[in-house]
Design a protein around this motif. Structure first.
Motif, PDB file in Angstrom:
ATOM      1  N   ARG A   1      -4.137   6.749  -2.658  1.00  8.11           N
ATOM      2  CA  ARG A   1      -4.069   7.345  -3.891  1.00  8.11           C
ATOM      3  C   ARG A   1      -3.942   8.650  -3.740  1.00  8.11           C
ATOM      4  N   PHE A   2      -4.648   9.300  -2.820  1.00  4.96           N
ATOM      5  CA  PHE A   2      -4.709  10.747  -2.405  1.00  4.96           C
ATOM      6  C   PHE A   2      -3.228  11.109  -2.403  1.00  4.96           C
ATOM      7  N   VAL A   3      -2.609  10.434  -1.076  1.00  5.92           N
ATOM      8  CA  VAL A   3      -1.422  10.653  -0.749  1.00  5.92           C
ATOM      9  C   VAL A   3      -0.235  10.678  -1.748  1.00  5.92           C
ATOM     10  N   LEU A   4      -0.394   9.524  -2.515  1.00  7.31           N
ATOM     11  CA  LEU A   4       0.210   9.590  -3.491  1.00  7.31           C
ATOM     12  C   LEU A   4       0.391  10.687  -4.503  1.00  7.31           C
ATOM     13  N   GLU A   5      -0.701  11.032  -4.869  1.00  9.20           N
ATOM     14  CA  GLU A   5      -1.014  12.304  -5.732  1.00  9.20           C
ATOM     15  C   GLU A   5      -0.513  13.795  -5.158  1.00  9.20           C
ATOM     16  N   MET A   6      -0.467  13.483  -3.909  1.00  8.50           N
ATOM     17  CA  MET A   6       0.133  14.755  -3.103  1.00  8.50           C
ATOM     18  C   MET A   6       1.729  14.632  -3.264  1.00  8.50           C
ATOM     19  N   GLY A   7       2.391  13.637  -3.752  1.00  3.76           N
ATOM     20  CA  GLY A   7       3.672  13.569  -4.191  1.00  3.76           C
ATOM     21  C   GLY A   7       4.231  12.680  -3.196  1.00  3.76           C
ATOM     22  N   HIS A   8       3.658  12.016  -2.346  1.00  4.32           N
ATOM     23  CA  HIS A   8       4.642  11.112  -1.180  1.00  4.32           C
ATOM     24  C   HIS A   8       4.818   9.816  -1.967  1.00  4.32           C
ATOM     25  N   ARG A   9       5.993   9.260  -1.644  1.00  2.00           N
ATOM     26  CA  ARG A   9       6.553   8.115  -2.408  1.00  2.00           C
ATOM     27  C   ARG A   9       6.959   7.112  -1.119  1.00  2.00           C
ATOM     28  N   GLU A  10       7.549   7.604   0.022  1.00  2.00           N
ATOM     29  CA  GLU A  10       8.048   6.946   1.086  1.00  2.00           C
ATOM     30  C   GLU A  10       6.802   7.020   2.140  1.00  2.00           C
ATOM     31  N   ILE A  11       5.948   5.819   1.943  1.00  2.00           N
ATOM     32  CA  ILE A  11       4.789   5.812   2.735  1.00  2.00           C
ATOM     33  C   ILE A  11       4.915   4.705   3.788  1.00  2.00           C
ATOM     34  N   ALA A  12       4.624   5.001   5.118  1.00  2.00           N
ATOM     35  CA  ALA A  12       4.578   4.208   5.924  1.00  2.00           C
ATOM     36  C   ALA A  12       3.233   3.557   6.114  1.00  2.00           C
TER      37      ALA A  12
ATOM     38  N   ARG B   1      14.287   3.705   8.488  1.00  2.00           N
ATOM     39  CA  ARG B   1      13.826   4.179   7.270  1.00  2.00           C
ATOM     40  C   ARG B   1      13.218   5.564   7.165  1.00  2.00           C
ATOM     41  N   ASP B   2      13.491   6.349   6.190  1.00  2.00           N
ATOM     42  CA  ASP B   2      12.694   7.479   5.830  1.00  2.00           C
ATOM     43  C   ASP B   2      11.344   7.389   5.158  1.00  2.00           C
ATOM     44  N   PHE B   3      10.461   8.162   5.663  1.00  2.00           N
ATOM     45  CA  PHE B   3       9.056   8.211   5.366  1.00  2.00           C
ATOM     46  C   PHE B   3       8.331   9.568   5.417  1.00  2.00           C
ATOM     47  N   THR B   4       7.608  10.036   4.416  1.00  2.00           N
ATOM     48  CA  THR B   4       6.939  11.430   4.572  1.00  2.00           C
ATOM     49  C   THR B   4       5.677  11.222   4.925  1.00  2.00           C
ATOM     50  N   ALA B   5       5.098  10.247   4.825  1.00  2.00           N
ATOM     51  CA  ALA B   5       3.664  10.006   5.084  1.00  2.00           C
ATOM     52  C   ALA B   5       3.311   8.887   5.965  1.00  2.00           C
ATOM     53  N   VAL B   6       2.476   8.725   6.870  1.00  2.00           N
ATOM     54  CA  VAL B   6       2.161   7.364   7.579  1.00  2.00           C
ATOM     55  C   VAL B   6       0.482   7.469   7.516  1.00  2.00           C
TER      56      VAL B   6
ATOM     57  N   LEU C   1       6.391  -2.497  -2.534  1.00  2.00           N
ATOM     58  CA  LEU C   1       5.956  -2.570  -1.067  1.00  2.00           C
ATOM     59  C   LEU C   1       7.134  -2.631  -0.407  1.00  2.00           C
ATOM     60  N   ASP C   2       7.187  -1.934   0.633  1.00  2.00           N
ATOM     61  CA  ASP C   2       8.614  -2.007   1.478  1.00  2.00           C
ATOM     62  C   ASP C   2       8.323  -2.427   2.657  1.00  2.00           C
ATOM     63  N   LYS C   3       8.263  -3.681   2.919  1.00  2.00           N
ATOM     64  CA  LYS C   3       8.025  -4.166   4.124  1.00  2.00           C
ATOM     65  C   LYS C   3       8.297  -3.542   5.372  1.00  2.00           C
ATOM     66  N   GLU C   4       9.398  -2.890   5.254  1.00  2.00           N
ATOM     67  CA  GLU C   4      10.277  -2.184   6.461  1.00  2.00           C
ATOM     68  C   GLU C   4       9.126  -0.985   6.733  1.00  2.00           C
ATOM     69  N   LEU C   5       8.472  -0.586   6.170  1.00  2.00           N
ATOM     70  CA  LEU C   5       7.438   0.422   6.320  1.00  2.00           C
ATOM     71  C   LEU C   5       6.145   0.133   6.820  1.00  2.00           C
ATOM     72  N   ILE C   6       5.792  -1.350   7.037  1.00  2.00           N
ATOM     73  CA  ILE C   6       4.604  -1.882   7.525  1.00  2.00           C
ATOM     74  C   ILE C   6       4.948  -2.343   8.734  1.00  2.00           C
ATOM     75  N   VAL C   7       4.019  -1.861   9.610  1.00  2.00           N
ATOM     76  CA  VAL C   7       3.810  -2.322  11.127  1.00  2.00           C
ATOM     77  C   VAL C   7       2.431  -2.852  11.299  1.00  2.00           C
ATOM     78  N   GLU C   8       2.356  -3.761  12.317  1.00  2.00           N
ATOM     79  CA  GLU C   8       0.764  -4.183  12.565  1.00  2.00           C
ATOM     80  C   GLU C   8       0.461  -3.294  13.809  1.00  2.00           C
ATOM     81  N   GLY C   9      -0.891  -3.115  13.785  1.00  2.00           N
ATOM     82  CA  GLY C   9      -1.380  -2.243  15.101  1.00  2.00           C
ATOM     83  C   GLY C   9      -2.446  -2.918  15.735  1.00  2.00           C
TER      84      GLY C   9
ATOM     85  N   LEU D   1       8.501   2.093  13.491  1.00  2.00           N
ATOM     86  CA  LEU D   1       8.982   2.815  12.418  1.00  2.00           C
ATOM     87  C   LEU D   1      10.248   3.545  12.630  1.00  2.00           C
ATOM     88  N   LEU D   2      10.226   4.553  13.299  1.00  2.00           N
ATOM     89  CA  LEU D   2      11.505   5.354  13.785  1.00  2.00           C
ATOM     90  C   LEU D   2      12.420   4.447  14.022  1.00  2.00           C
TER      91      LEU D   2
END
Lengths: 336, 336
Positions: free
Chosen positions: A171-182, A238-243, A211-219, A233-234
């Motif tokens: 939520r914090f990341v979202l509140e900071m304006g991020h929308r493309e979040i990996a 797909r673009d993303f501004t936060a991980v 939820l964009d499955k393309e931005l989700i990876v297992e670690g 991810l790279l």
DNA sequence: TTGTAGGCGTTATCAG
DNA sequence: CTGATAACGCCTACAA
């Protein structure tokens, strides 16, 4: 080494009497003989043999501590807390590293059983926990689960609410304006990994985001998992501004790999972790993360275990602690 | 739980026979009965009681691991190595944190003795080690000293040559052109601290430089020690272009404090560490330091201890490992 | 090949 | 207040 017999002989009493003063069952021993016995024990530098005592009392005052890997910076503080607390109550701990391998867990439980430890603090990320729980019950060994959330059964356990923690930081990341979040998650089989993921998912939903499955990876909860996750991810383009990472170690790996690929953090990409391991505040930039109250978890788990062992009254057999959002420098506000 | 008696009864043999198959003393047991006994043990899920066995064999297959603080990032890898190695040989380890307090060390040794551990891996930074050594000898407990160098006695021990390590890194700093070099040392009573200091001193001498006491401060091997050390140095008003620290943790603290005071690292001040803890390569700038082969130290110490316990042939009772200079980004070349 | 019996160092149960 | 004595579960001569 001197035995209880030696003490008895030199003090001119029976071993029963010596045993009484050893165990402070001093009702039934005159102060005079008590002092005499004490004196002899002192002279002989006598230490009761705990193994012999254990054989008859069925108590060893030893606890097992089973965890994945003490080398993972998340665990030393827990181990320290467990040891401190155990010690405070007169117990010692046997340390066991399982590398998250179910077979090792099972083996350790068996060995600990045969060594008659009084109980076990058990941290496992493998799903077959329920098998081990059955094993523990079959052995009638008191145990407390630690850190890895496990279904809804009323098993003794101490946890941090991973779902809430991940929800907050996302939520914090979202509140900071991020929308493309990996998202770089933990191993899919790890129970706590599921909870954290759920928190992430819920936060997105709260913001009406799909939820964009393309931005989700297992670690794998290790540095390597963060590196590989970023590479993956790279590669997907797909673009993303936060991980958002499911733990700090992977966040560290992710930052390294991102820097290596020419991204500045947090100017180009924001990164978050989870756990607040000691390293988190010394990496560059300092990592925004979620703190788990590690010491407290270890302490409470051990207190609970000892109550179980000593059959003292217990309020709650399941304790869930609140995580705490730690805002540092690895997340930047973006203008949309 | 099932005991050897139960097995004997159900297999229609004496407990002696069961004991024989448990301990693989199968000469003297027909294959047929052996199988039968094995089968019963299987059915009963029988595990020999190690406590009972320990009482008669005087062996518990348990080792003590005494160290200052598992929370100090220098120790987890050692602990892991000790546990791995112990495990490989069928031993478990009891973990003990002493916080470098001599009284705790003594207490733990006593407790471990009364629990009949087979031996102890002992890491201590306190000088009264010799007292504990006497205690250990009095108890006839095999032990191996680890990490903290101690005089010239031929005590079983595994060390890294701190003098050489510090000499190498100091020489490196000197070769990079630094001449005004501050030193934040370990606690004065810690034996290894003396050795490291000696290496620093010798390197200066090699370069024909005099020791400037004003640039030397005592630390505590913790982050706080690095911070306080820098504050102290700054307060003295002497110029310096590099700070050599006796371990990484203090180097991290020193860097933090220097940055806070407006210095850029390494542009304004170079900093070095010692140990190469996991964090070292993730701080900013990445720390130039001296690596101790931690895992190997733990491994060799444990191997040595087990040989001592099992009275196997031993080549060297004192093992000194070579440190390795790790050049990263925290030292800058200066033009004179 | 198998079993009997004693003992490891304590605690626990009685009896005195 | 004190002391025999029987466990606890296992190993190990010594016997058979």
């Amino acid at each position: 080494m001197a035995t209880i017999k030696d003490v008895a002989r030199l003090a001119n009493v029976s071993i029963t009497t010596v045993s009484r003063v050893i165990n402070n069952k001093s009702e039934g021993v005159s102060e005079e003989t008590r002092q005499r016995v004490l004196q002899v024990m002192e002279n002989l530098n006598y230490q009761p043999n705990r193994v012999a005592r254990g054989l008859v009392t069925r108590r060893t005052n030893t606890l097992g501590l089973i965890l994945p890997d003490i080398t993972n910076p998340f665990f030393p503080e827990i181990a320290r807390a467990v040891e401190d607390t155990a010690n405070k109550h007169g117990y010692n701990i046997i340390l066991c590293n399982t590398d998250d391998r179910s077979d090792k867990e099972e083996l350790y439980i068996r060995v600990l059983k045969s060594k008659c430890v009084d109980g076990i603090v058990f941290t496992s990320s493998t799903t077959p926990v329920f098998r081990h729980v059955r094993q523990l019950r079959h052995y009638k060994m008191p145990f407390v689960l630690l850190d890895r959330y496990f279904y809804d059964e009323q098993l003794p356990g101490v946890y941090t609410d991973g779902c809430q923690g991940m929800h907050e930081i996302t939520r914090f990341v979202l509140e900071m304006g991020h929308r493309e979040i990996a998202y770089i998650g933990g191993p899919n089989e790890a129970p706590n990994s599921m909870y954290r993921y759920a928190g992430f998912e819920r936060a997105l939903k709260d913001f009406g985001l799909a939820l964009d499955k393309e931005l989700i990876v297992e670690g794998n909860y290790k540095i390597s998992g963060g590196r590989e996750g970023v590479l993956e991810l790279l590669g997907r383009g797909r673009d993303f501004t936060a991980v958002v990472c499911a733990n700090d170690l992977m966040a560290v790996g992710a930052m390294e790999e991102l820097k290596g690929a020419g991204f500045r953090i947090p100017e180009d990409v924001s990164v978050t972790g989870f756990d607040d391991i000691p390293m988190a505040k010394y990496v560059e930039p300092k990592l925004t993360t979620v703190a788990q109250p590690c010491y407290q978890m270890g302490e409470m788990a051990t207190e609970l275990l000892i109550k179980l062992i000593e059959e003292k009254p217990i309020e709650d057999v399941v304790i869930t602690l609140k995580p705490r959002l730690i805002i540092r420098d690895s997340v930047k506000r973006v203008i949309q």
